[in-house]
Design a protein around this motif. Sequence first.
Motif, PDB file in Angstrom:
ATOM      1  N   GLU A   1       0.856  -1.139   0.076  1.00 17.71           N
ATOM      2  CA  GLU A   1       0.064   0.082  -0.075  1.00 17.71           C
ATOM      3  C   GLU A   1       0.934   1.259  -0.042  1.00 17.71           C
ATOM      4  N   ALA A   2       0.693   2.071  -0.956  1.00 21.70           N
ATOM      5  CA  ALA A   2       1.253   3.352  -0.805  1.00 21.70           C
ATOM      6  C   ALA A   2       0.856   4.245   0.293  1.00 21.70           C
ATOM      7  N   VAL A   3       1.864   4.891   1.050  1.00 26.20           N
ATOM      8  CA  VAL A   3       1.592   5.346   2.112  1.00 26.20           C
ATOM      9  C   VAL A   3       2.286   7.019   2.170  1.00 26.20           C
ATOM     10  N   PRO A   4       1.687   7.861   2.592  1.00 24.42           N
ATOM     11  CA  PRO A   4       2.307   9.121   2.691  1.00 24.42           C
ATOM     12  C   PRO A   4       3.402   9.078   3.581  1.00 24.42           C
ATOM     13  N   PRO A   5       4.676   9.625   3.160  1.00 23.32           N
ATOM     14  CA  PRO A   5       5.806   9.378   3.981  1.00 23.32           C
ATOM     15  C   PRO A   5       6.049  10.515   4.768  1.00 23.32           C
ATOM     16  N   ILE A   6       5.000  10.922   5.751  1.00 23.73           N
ATOM     17  CA  ILE A   6       5.048  11.961   6.650  1.00 23.73           C
ATOM     18  C   ILE A   6       5.319  11.342   8.194  1.00 23.73           C
ATOM     19  N   LEU A   7       6.335  11.908   8.774  1.00 22.17           N
ATOM     20  CA  LEU A   7       6.827  10.956  10.216  1.00 22.17           C
ATOM     21  C   LEU A   7       6.800  12.329  11.226  1.00 22.17           C
ATOM     22  N   TRP A   8       6.704  11.823  12.338  1.00 20.73           N
ATOM     23  CA  TRP A   8       6.788  12.564  13.646  1.00 20.73           C
ATOM     24  C   TRP A   8       8.345  12.224  14.360  1.00 20.73           C
TER      25      TRP A   8
ATOM     26  N   PHE B   1      17.635   9.077   2.015  1.00 18.18           N
ATOM     27  CA  PHE B   1      18.445   9.894   2.806  1.00 18.18           C
ATOM     28  C   PHE B   1      17.910  11.082   3.383  1.00 18.18           C
ATOM     29  N   VAL B   2      18.354  11.600   4.412  1.00 23.74           N
ATOM     30  CA  VAL B   2      17.759  12.534   5.080  1.00 23.74           C
ATOM     31  C   VAL B   2      18.733  13.749   5.217  1.00 23.74           C
ATOM     32  N   SER B   3      18.143  15.091   5.111  1.00 23.50           N
ATOM     33  CA  SER B   3      19.010  16.156   5.154  1.00 23.50           C
ATOM     34  C   SER B   3      17.845  17.292   5.774  1.00 23.50           C
ATOM     35  N   PRO B   4      18.501  18.383   6.620  1.00 23.77           N
ATOM     36  CA  PRO B   4      17.561  19.495   6.845  1.00 23.77           C
ATOM     37  C   PRO B   4      17.711  20.696   6.117  1.00 23.77           C
ATOM     38  N   SER B   5      17.267  21.739   6.294  1.00 21.93           N
ATOM     39  CA  SER B   5      17.395  22.767   5.902  1.00 21.93           C
ATOM     40  C   SER B   5      18.373  23.710   6.361  1.00 21.93           C
TER      41      SER B   5
ATOM     42  N   LEU C   1      17.939  11.756  -6.281  1.00 19.13           N
ATOM     43  CA  LEU C   1      17.290  10.560  -5.580  1.00 19.13           C
ATOM     44  C   LEU C   1      16.318  10.000  -6.013  1.00 19.13           C
ATOM     45  N   ARG C   2      15.200  10.900  -6.640  1.00 17.85           N
ATOM     46  CA  ARG C   2      14.074  10.480  -7.296  1.00 17.85           C
ATOM     47  C   ARG C   2      14.482   9.614  -8.601  1.00 17.85           C
ATOM     48  N   LEU C   3      15.319  10.074  -9.349  1.00 19.72           N
ATOM     49  CA  LEU C   3      15.700   9.385 -10.395  1.00 19.72           C
ATOM     50  C   LEU C   3      16.193   7.924 -10.187  1.00 19.72           C
ATOM     51  N   HIS C   4      16.787   7.845  -9.231  1.00 19.04           N
ATOM     52  CA  HIS C   4      17.561   6.349  -8.742  1.00 19.04           C
ATOM     53  C   HIS C   4      16.554   5.602  -7.675  1.00 19.04           C
ATOM     54  N   ASN C   5      15.115   5.993  -7.553  1.00 12.03           N
ATOM     55  CA  ASN C   5      14.268   5.300  -6.522  1.00 12.03           C
ATOM     56  C   ASN C   5      14.808   5.466  -5.143  1.00 12.03           C
ATOM     57  N   LYS C   6      15.349   6.492  -4.876  1.00  8.90           N
ATOM     58  CA  LYS C   6      15.573   6.700  -3.404  1.00  8.90           C
ATOM     59  C   LYS C   6      14.517   7.708  -2.962  1.00  8.90           C
ATOM     60  N   LEU C   7      14.216   7.534  -1.604  1.00 13.38           N
ATOM     61  CA  LEU C   7      13.303   8.377  -1.185  1.00 13.38           C
ATOM     62  C   LEU C   7      13.974   9.539  -0.249  1.00 13.38           C
ATOM     63  N   TRP C   8      13.644  10.738  -0.601  1.00 15.59           N
ATOM     64  CA  TRP C   8      14.562  11.902   0.227  1.00 15.59           C
ATOM     65  C   TRP C   8      13.574  12.093   1.261  1.00 15.59           C
ATOM     66  N   ILE C   9      14.217  12.377   2.553  1.00 20.91           N
ATOM     67  CA  ILE C   9      13.404  12.960   3.697  1.00 20.91           C
ATOM     68  C   ILE C   9      13.718  14.261   4.066  1.00 20.91           C
TER      69      ILE C   9
ATOM     70  N   ALA D   1       8.168  19.786  -0.295  1.00 16.37           N
ATOM     71  CA  ALA D   1       8.419  18.459  -0.374  1.00 16.37           C
ATOM     72  C   ALA D   1       7.357  17.578  -1.184  1.00 16.37           C
ATOM     73  N   LEU D   2       6.157  18.318  -1.345  1.00 23.96           N
ATOM     74  CA  LEU D   2       5.110  17.832  -1.992  1.00 23.96           C
ATOM     75  C   LEU D   2       5.437  17.883  -3.541  1.00 23.96           C
ATOM     76  N   SER D   3       5.786  18.941  -3.987  1.00 27.88           N
ATOM     77  CA  SER D   3       6.016  19.161  -5.367  1.00 27.88           C
ATOM     78  C   SER D   3       7.249  18.006  -5.715  1.00 27.88           C
ATOM     79  N   LYS D   4       7.814  17.534  -4.999  1.00 24.76           N
ATOM     80  CA  LYS D   4       9.094  16.643  -5.442  1.00 24.76           C
ATOM     81  C   LYS D   4       8.412  15.267  -5.147  1.00 24.76           C
ATOM     82  N   GLY D   5       7.300  14.939  -4.597  1.00 25.08           N
ATOM     83  CA  GLY D   5       6.957  13.754  -3.971  1.00 25.08           C
ATOM     84  C   GLY D   5       8.102  13.162  -3.170  1.00 25.08           C
ATOM     85  N   ALA D   6       8.464  13.955  -2.363  1.00 30.09           N
ATOM     86  CA  ALA D   6       9.478  13.623  -1.184  1.00 30.09           C
ATOM     87  C   ALA D   6       8.863  13.315   0.102  1.00 30.09           C
ATOM     88  N   ALA D   7       9.525  12.712   1.157  1.00 32.59           N
ATOM     89  CA  ALA D   7       9.080  12.509   2.523  1.00 32.59           C
ATOM     90  C   ALA D   7       9.606  13.648   3.206  1.00 32.59           C
TER      91      ALA D   7
END
Length: 924
Positions: A164-171, A495-499, A520-528, A561-567
């Motif tokens: 199931e596709a899940v919104p990748p939003i975490l706390w 992979f995770v990175s802050p602003s 990352l998107r090109l290579h099937n990696k989720l950016w958080i 994030a939403l515009s890039k399909g990112a987490a």
Amino acid sequence: VVPEDRFRVTGLSLEPSPARPGEAVRVRLRVACERPPARGYAMVALLGQRSFWQNHDHDLGGAVLTPEQTGIAAWPPGEHDLELSVTLPEHAPAVTPVLIALSTPEAGSGLTCDLPGVRADAYGLHLALPVLREHPPAATSRGDFPDSRVRTLDGNPTLCIDGEAVPPILWSSSYGSPRRWHAYAQTGLTLFRPLLDGTPVYAAGQRAANEEAWFREVDRVLNAAVAVDGRIRLLPAVTMDPDPEWLFDEPSEQMLGGRGSLVIPLAMQVPDRGQVRPTFMSAAWRRDGAAALSRWVRHMRQQPYAGNVIGVCLFAGRAGENYWGGNERNLVFDAAGNYDARPRAAWEAGDVSMAARRTFRSFLLQRYGTPERLRQAWQRPAVDVDDILDPARLPAAELCDLLCWTGKRPGEGSLRDALTPGVGTLPMDYFQCFAEAMVDSFAAWGRAIKEASDGRLLTGCFYGYALSQLYTAVPGFHGHTAVAAAARCPDLDFFVSPSEYNEARRAGEPYWGLNITDSLRLHNKLWIYEMDTRTYLAEHMPKTFSRDETLAVMQRDAAAALSKGAAWWWYEFASGQGGAGAREWFLDPAIAELASELGRLYRDLLSQPERGPSAQIAVFYHGESLTAQDLFPPTATINIIAGRFTFLDQMQRLGAPFDLYNLADLPVLQERGLLDQYRLCLFLNPVYLDPTERAWLDLCKGSGRTVVWLWAPGLAGPDRSPDPAHVATTTGIPGVRWLDRRAVQSWRPVAAAHSALEGLRRDQDLTAEPFPAGTTWERFGNEVWPLVYVDAKACGEEVEPLGHWVLEGRPVDDMLAVCARTATAADGTAWTSVLATVPLLPARVLRNLAAAAGVHLYWDGPEVLFASRHLVALHSGAAPAAGELRLPRPCTVREALGGAVLARDAATLRVDLAPFSTALYRLE
């Protein structure tokens, strides 16, 4: 302390049982005493359990009857009844531990009890109260981990749990508590990233006992989270820094600085305190860390909470962000208490431990294969790969001097010469090896997790602080340049990175996540995105100061994030159980409502087709070029202007979206047919290129495309010395020269009309000063050298002047700083080359170039814009914004948050934005 009084508990009841959250529970106790008590005692009922980790809190409150209320001091021998009422908090877990004691702050009584389900010890009576949770853990229990994977669906990496596709939003929080788990899960977003204390990596002699204790505390934390809400899915973060005893047992694996420093300071403020760290080049750390993670994953797989664990986030180094040994060894406070940095001759770079030498040797064998190729690359006729292992043949001081370029001559600029005798590509090889070694360490640990879980768990880490490394003001941070290799790593899913940590986090500014996101998107990696958003409730700076500003910033960041399909995960820095520092940053009704709305929006977007890249502008970053640049000026000045002043500060304000790739992605984009959609390509920093990389650039030339080059593309490479003629060959613009002098980078637009200059004042100089007078790093200066320019007399009539270098306050007619030329590609199609040797381009120029290239412009103002096929967002600054939003196609437009229809079958949308606000539009 031996208790003065002992009592036997003969009756105990909790009513109601099971209870509901928020309900009052009556605790009845029947106590027998054989003699009159020596003192009075309070009756205490504590809910929750003790935490053995500093950053986790399992306390749930309680209730007390004072000694005067219990009357115990006056008890005669015999049985006596006590009763108190305790209210369950809303976040009480499904099985809530209860401790009952008869005690005072000075002394406790001894209690014994033979009743079933009750355990007595020196602390009191322990029992459990069942609680009727809305989402109990039993509702989601299973015998194994869920099948969690990142899959490219409809063109975008997508978090899938059991298909199931899940919104990748975490706390996430630095301080875990049931209150947070409950309150944040009520938003409907139930992914959490708990931070585990301790480490799984122990010395062999201490492993059994320490590992068992660590497993026990991990189980306590993860079970507690699931007991609050059975829907919660967990991505625990584990710190891979080994226990100190491991380092004592493995001295060759300790990071050893190029000038002999073994201890890395904890902070500049306390230079006498530090840590000994493992080197990322340590094969032993990878081996023992992988083995430890395998044992832990197999243990978790047998626990009741296994069905709620979706992966592991790997931490190491300072703040878990996987770097050390760079700036913290070289930044100091001077006698006046101001920031300062060590001079070049004292700068400490590199790692010369035996572990690092072994890994560097392996890297060179893989890269060069034969001694002859290594000798040619390093310009050392007698070097052998085994010399790397011998401190007598490659002394630490010599390596450090080479990395710091201590022999640099006054006229040499930012870029090294790979043909320098005795040096060659050695510094570039070392810095690339170090960056790749960091990725290799996490890959080894990710691989162990995947093997132990049969591929069911996600793995990832903090990595890819590429943009910050590009424009950092202080040198020596080369660990995050191997982003192209990281994006291709099969053993890491995210992979995770802050602003950036500055005032740009506030409303009105762009928002960045530092990584090369679309690679990352090109290579099937989720950016958080790590959105450690300092809400108006936070005590940390930089922060927002009102609820409205907080909501506007959170909407802006989510839109990015939403515009890039990112987490993303919302992360709060919290500590303790009381005081302002313990406050939950996101525990606010308006924030909770926004989080729920964003979750619904993300679910809607996941159901849409064609979620892949849709921009018509592509930006390319080249991490390997940084390995060839000097750690010291003029590098920072050049890169800050290109990376921050132009890219970060202007690109989100040009009115059209863009995608950000690694240079190595060019052939992949070409192969997949994605390159055709880009009408404008901007190259940030491809200044040091090998022949293969130079050939990749040709893929962008032609098809009517516009290519924008900053500073000096192709200036040098491993096979050639720096030469401005190489820039001419790369860009197709003849007459590129350099002037052997120092100057601040400044240019003035030409007076002649040109579409690229529309809207610019022609009498105003565009000057770049990264280090103005009075700032921290003023000492680095704002000058660059040599000055790259296009000779107006030698470039030919096909080159269109756009701006001249400004020296000593006046434009120099013969020195073009910005120019353009339309050329013909090898396939016969035309393309436009734009070279900015002063790499300072305002949003107005970028917008004009995009328009001329045929890019669809959504917006004409300076507001921050994010867009995809299905979403457009605008974020305003201090001034209100009004205008026409040009849609990419006729469509129905809704408020993305709320759903109200704003227009149907519309090509444009009238927009009126208040200052410091965000608007999100859903395109259907």
